[in-house]
Design a protein around this motif. Structure first.
Motif, short mmCIF file in Angstrom:
data_model
loop_
_atom_site.label_atom_id
_atom_site.label_comp_id
_atom_site.label_asym_id
_atom_site.label_seq_id
_atom_site.Cartn_x
_atom_site.Cartn_y
_atom_site.Cartn_z
N SER A 53 13.75 10.40 -68.75
CA SER A 53 15.10 10.87 -68.46
C SER A 53 16.06 9.73 -68.77
O SER A 53 15.64 8.63 -69.17
CB SER A 53 15.23 11.27 -66.98
N GLY A 54 17.34 9.96 -68.59
CA GLY A 54 18.33 8.93 -68.86
C GLY A 54 18.14 7.68 -68.03
O GLY A 54 18.62 6.60 -68.40
N ARG A 55 17.41 7.80 -66.95
CA ARG A 55 17.16 6.64 -66.07
C ARG A 55 16.35 5.55 -66.76
O ARG A 55 16.40 4.38 -66.37
CB ARG A 55 16.45 7.13 -64.81
N VAL A 56 15.60 5.91 -67.82
CA VAL A 56 14.70 4.96 -68.48
C VAL A 56 15.45 3.81 -69.15
O VAL A 56 14.85 2.80 -69.50
CB VAL A 56 13.82 5.69 -69.51
N TRP A 57 16.77 3.95 -69.32
CA TRP A 57 17.53 2.91 -70.02
C TRP A 57 17.76 1.67 -69.17
O TRP A 57 18.26 0.66 -69.67
CB TRP A 57 18.83 3.47 -70.55
N GLU A 58 17.41 1.75 -67.89
CA GLU A 58 17.44 0.57 -67.03
C GLU A 58 18.77 -0.17 -67.10
O GLU A 58 19.81 0.40 -66.80
CB GLU A 58 16.25 -0.35 -67.37
N THR A 59 18.77 -1.43 -67.56
CA THR A 59 19.99 -2.26 -67.53
C THR A 59 20.86 -2.13 -68.77
O THR A 59 21.92 -2.74 -68.83
CB THR A 59 19.61 -3.74 -67.34
N VAL A 60 20.42 -1.35 -69.77
CA VAL A 60 21.19 -1.27 -71.02
C VAL A 60 22.63 -0.80 -70.79
O VAL A 60 23.57 -1.40 -71.34
CB VAL A 60 20.46 -0.37 -72.04
N PRO A 61 22.89 0.25 -69.98
CA PRO A 61 24.29 0.63 -69.75
C PRO A 61 25.13 -0.50 -69.16
O PRO A 61 26.29 -0.68 -69.55
CB PRO A 61 24.17 1.80 -68.78
N GLU A 62 24.53 -1.28 -68.24
CA GLU A 62 25.27 -2.39 -67.64
C GLU A 62 25.61 -3.45 -68.68
O GLU A 62 26.68 -4.07 -68.62
CB GLU A 62 24.44 -3.01 -66.51
#
Length: 273
Positions: A21-30
């Motif tokens: 799910s979108g949660r897998v991107w971990e710290t990338v959005p930050e």
């Protein structure tokens, strides 16, 4: 289509892989939010997104069309995209359709040999089977670093960075997501044959245990105009293992696009991480 959103600037859409799910991107959005409007989606039938809507199916073309409708709904004019695995293939397909401004693909599907496909199917089948363990067993394995390592090593090289909540979320999403089986039975018939006409980067972890690193060589042959890089110390989901390196390459690709540059037979490189 469920999504999370953070940051300001030009839009960049993150597309996860099968069973995630979108949660897998971990710290990338930050890491991106200071410069970009970062939107992490749940693909149809994954996470909190329902199955494909009326008039759509599970093919990659249908999923691309749904994502393009999502772009229109949010008023996104050719956003940048970063995709992993199945999401990497979708990102490249969106590039071939001219729907996006730049493409960064992490271990994208669609470059496998028959042997590589068989290996990937075996690993995914094992992960799917293990996800049906009783939930208390999943929580028990997720509570210990060794347990997380035993189950999740094909996906992550640095399983010590996974929390118990991350582990349980991954396992239950693989168990429950209707998009897992729907994509699993279709992907064996898929090969990527498109040609993105915008800045494109293809990144592959040298410890990928699902889509083996030999497939990166096929991607280099089929996409000579793209930038290719090896992410050392990363497995199938480098956004957890080496997020800074992923963002470094993605930013370079997005900035080339934002500057209006077009790739012209960019040389393949191997980048240490």
């Amino acid at each position: 289509m469920h999504y999370s959103r953070t940051g300001t600037g030009e839009p960049v859409v993150l597309i996860h892989g099968i069973g995630h799910s979108g949660r897998v991107w971990e710290t990338v959005p930050e890491l991106l939010k200071d410069d970009y409007d970062v939107i992490a989606i749940d693909l149809p039938g994954h996470g909190a997104s329902p199955k494909p809507g009326s008039g759509h199916g599970w093919s990659l073309a249908d999923q691309c069309a749904q994502i393009e409708e999502f772009f229109d709904e949010l008023g996104l004019d050719q956003p940048h995209v970063i995709g992993n695995s199945l999401g990497g293939a979708i990102a490249l397909e969106l590039g071939a359709r001219g729907s996006v401004r730049s493409v960064t693909a992490l271990a994208p599907a669609g470059f496998w040999s028959p042997a590589g496909l068989g290996w990937a199917a075996g690993v995914l089948t094992t992960l799917k089977a293990l996800s049906y363990s009783p939930t208390f067993v999943i929580r028990l394995f997720g509570s210990h670093p060794v347990g997380r390592r035993l189950i999740m090593w094909p996906l992550y090289a640095h399983t010590e960075l996974l929390t118990q909540d991350d582990f349980v979320h991954d396992a239950l999403n693989i168990r429950r997501a209707p998009g897992f089986l729907a994509n699993y039975i279709r992907l064996p018939f898929y090969q990527y044959r498109g040609t993105p006409q915008m800045p494109t980067a293809v990144l592959w972890g040298d410890r990928d245990a699902i889509l083996l690193p030999t497939q990166a060589k096929v991607a280099r042959r089929r996409l000579p105009q793209a930038l290719h890089a090896t992410l050392k110390g990363a497995a199938h989901c480098p956004q957890l293992d080496v997020p800074e390196r992923v963002v470094e390459h993605a930013l370079s690709t997005m900035r080339r696009a934002d500057a209006g540059r077009r790739p012209a037979a960019a040389p393949s490189i191997t980048a240490a991480s």
